[in-house]
Design a protein around this motif. Structure first.
Motif: not given
Length: 120
Positions: A36-40, A9-10, A56-58
């Motif tokens: 990106s932080s979720f995937v990493a 959640e952003d 924000p990024d997808g």
């Protein structure tokens, strides 16, 4: 029994509220503000995913589809959250297990989470 819930959640305020609610229910929470932080850092032992649609990024729908296509996460419940979509429209593009409309009622939110944790 404590469950591990992953939140994507952003909105910081909503993310904080979700985290407080879930922690107060005795769950572990891993919260992320973007894909990106979720995937990493995605935990490997999640019991439930809570995903925002607009990030924000997808798009959370793409994250949901990826989770449902991946053998390791395919059977873990995914609940989508949005202020801008409805479940009938969302279900055409995503195989989420449920949908939470923002703003949400706290009791309904917790009931839905607990229902899917029991099924999972």
């Amino acid at each position: 029994m404590s469950k591990n819930i992953v939140v994507l959640e952003d909105d910081e305020g909503i993310r904080d509220v979700l985290e407080i609610l879930l922690l107060s229910e005795g769950h572990e929470v891993n919260a992320f503000a973007d894909i990106s932080s979720f995937v990493a850092n995605k935990p490997k032992d999640a019991d439930l995913f809570l995903l925002d649609v607009m990030l924000p990024d997808g798009n959370g729908i793409l994250v949901c589809n990826d989770l449902k296509k991946t053998q390791k996460t395919a059977n873990i419940p995914v609940l989508m959250m949005s202020a801008h979509a409805d479940f009938s429209a969302l279900s055409l593009n995503c195989k989420a297990d449920g949908f939470i409309t923002k703003p949400f009622d706290i009791n309904h939110f917790l009931d839905l989470v607990n229902e899917h944790l029991k099924e999972g």
